[in-house]
Write a protein that holds these residues in place. Structure first.
Motif, short mmCIF file in Angstrom:
data_model
loop_
_atom_site.label_atom_id
_atom_site.label_comp_id
_atom_site.label_asym_id
_atom_site.label_seq_id
_atom_site.Cartn_x
_atom_site.Cartn_y
_atom_site.Cartn_z
N LEU A 52 0.82 -1.21 0.00
CA LEU A 52 0.00 0.00 0.00
C LEU A 52 0.86 1.26 0.00
O LEU A 52 0.51 2.25 -0.63
CB LEU A 52 -0.93 0.00 1.21
N TRP A 53 2.01 1.21 0.70
CA TRP A 53 2.88 2.39 0.66
C TRP A 53 3.46 2.56 -0.74
O TRP A 53 3.63 3.67 -1.23
CB TRP A 53 3.98 2.31 1.73
N GLY A 54 3.74 1.44 -1.42
CA GLY A 54 4.17 1.51 -2.83
C GLY A 54 3.09 2.13 -3.69
O GLY A 54 3.35 2.95 -4.58
N THR A 55 1.85 1.75 -3.38
CA THR A 55 0.71 2.29 -4.11
C THR A 55 0.60 3.80 -3.93
O THR A 55 0.31 4.53 -4.87
CB THR A 55 -0.59 1.61 -3.64
N VAL A 56 0.84 4.25 -2.71
CA VAL A 56 0.80 5.70 -2.42
C VAL A 56 1.83 6.43 -3.27
O VAL A 56 1.52 7.42 -3.93
CB VAL A 56 1.06 5.96 -0.91
#
Length: 439
Positions: A52-56
């Motif tokens: 999810l942090w990669g997605t951000v």
């Protein structure tokens, strides 16, 4: 029209990988925590939430390649990222390596929420734009369903079953990347880069029998008012910016991602056994897909706003019932049934509308940046909220968490009534003029 459908479906397959990638981790959730003996905090914030942090980051920065390299080339790179991530995560032997490869997949997810809806909205005729961009969301939920199903089938095939659960994503990722090579570049992007001859060819296929020169003139006129160095944060674009922020904010404050990530855990909290919990997760996937199809079918008929009314009402009722089930200890299948109702409300409303709406409300030259902003708000919240769920369930209890989500959905209903405009059936160029005039 057949070609437009094929191109739209191909771009929308980025959504299938997004859905699959996001949810596949739920089947490995507890196994990985046991395997690496992680604390709740490390497991929640690093192992589970790293994608999810990669997605951000992918969402914050994804507007740059979408504008510079173009929508098509960005979609190709997304396929490469998904493939590398699936293989790397499956072969990882420690939590940090695993988290790094999940992060790479996350970059692909974040960028896909910008490039795919922007691409489809720019090749779609106005009357069909809702359902064609809606194909992206349909593919997300189809990917979610296949991930739940794949996890159920691969669960228990050996000590390393989690590796197969995560690695199997490489197959659709490679297929998607090959398909993406065959789509043309977005005509509106080509015009914004003054590549008129290439744009003319693509527009000729999209609008056979139309006056392509006139169409190009209309699209180019929309680009003529551009002041060099303009961005989405200047006063002129405040209204579309607020709209993108609020629709993304409320999307996550319904608790949808928190729920999709921890579905098996929530069902176990409600007293179901492990295999029943996994099966109920497949039920969520089916409900999500069926009602997304309903939303995609209705979005160009009823409009975006009408679907948001239905979704908001469904959210408020279902989330209140889930909260009550936890407060008053209603056992058995009450929690799964109420949560299925919640998923149906989400799928028809926010699920179908969000990516369509954000891809429509910004002018051509700022669409990449506008999509990036809306996606970033969505994904920052999607990273924070699931990270907090294990801690919140332990401290304040599941009932209070779901009651809070229900209250936020009442606020969403007010947003739909008083702020949100209708965007169906209007060309992108006319729409951007209308939104600038209104405010």
């Amino acid at each position: 029209m057949k070609k437009i459908w094929i191109w739209s479906i191909t771009a929308a397959l980025a959504g299938f990988l997004f859905g699959f990638d996001t949810v596949v981790i739920s089947g490995a959730d507890k196994k990985l925590q046991l395997l690496w003996d992680s604390s709740d905090v490390f497991h929640g914030t690093v192992v589970m939430a790293m994608a999810l942090w990669g997605t951000v980051i992918g969402a914050i920065l994804g507007g740059i390649p979408t504008n510079k390299l173009g929508r098509k080339n960005t979609l190709l790179w997304i396929g490469v990222f998904y493939t590398v991530s699936a293989l790397g995560s499956a072969l990882a032997n420690d939590p940090i390596t695993f988290a790094v490869f999940r992060f790479i997949g996350g970059l692909g997810v974040g960028a896909s929420t910008i490039a795919a809806p922007a691409y489809i909205s720019e090749i779609a005729p106005a009357k069909d734009r809702g359902k064609l961009v809606g194909l992206y969301q349909f593919n997300i939920v189809f990917g979610i369903l296949i991930a739940f199903f794949s996890n159920y089938l691969l669960n228990g095939i050996g000590d390393n079953d989690w590796r197969w659960m995560i690695g199997v994503e490489a197959i659709p990722a490679v297929i998607y990347t090959i398909f993406a090579l065959s789509i043309p570049k977005s005509p509106r992007w080509l015009i914004s880069k003054s590549r008129f001859d290439e744009a003319k060819k693509v527009l000729g296929v999209i609008y056979p029998g139309s006056d392509v020169e006139q169409l190009m003139l209309e699209i180019n006129t929309d680009n003529e008012g551009i002041v060099k160095g303009e961005n989405i944060f200047i006063k002129k674009y405040r209204y579309p910016l607020i709209l993108a922020f609020l629709i993304a904010f409320f999307n996550q404050l319904s608790g949808i991602n928190a729920f999709l990530y921890y579905a098996p855990r929530i069902f176990e909290e409600a007293g179901l056994g492990e295999s029943t919990a996994l099966l109920s997760s497949i039920g969520i996937g089916v409900t999500n897909m069926v009602f997304t199809l309903v939303g995609v079918f209705l979005i160009d008929r009823l409009g975006r706003k009408q679907l948001m009314y239905y979704g908001s009402a469904g959210y408020i009722i279902s989330l209140s019932l889930v909260a009550c089930a936890f407060f008053f200890d209603w056992g058995g299948l009450t929690v799964p049934i109420f949560l299925f109702l919640f998923i149906a409300a989400h799928a028809v409303g926010q699920g179908t509308v969000i990516w369509v709406f954000i891809s429509e409300i910004f002018p051509n030259h700022l669409r990449g940046a506008g999509q990036s902003f809306g996606s970033s708000v969505h994904w920052i919240l999607a990273a924070i909220i699931p990270s907090l769920i294990p801690i919140l369930f332990t401290t304040i209890g599941a009932g209070t968490v779901f009651a809070f989500f229900a209250f936020m959905m009442f606020l969403q209903l007010l947003f739909v009534i008083f702020i949100m405009p209708e965007t169906k059936g209007v060309s992108l160029e006319k729409l951007s003029k209308k939104l600038l005039k209104e405010h």
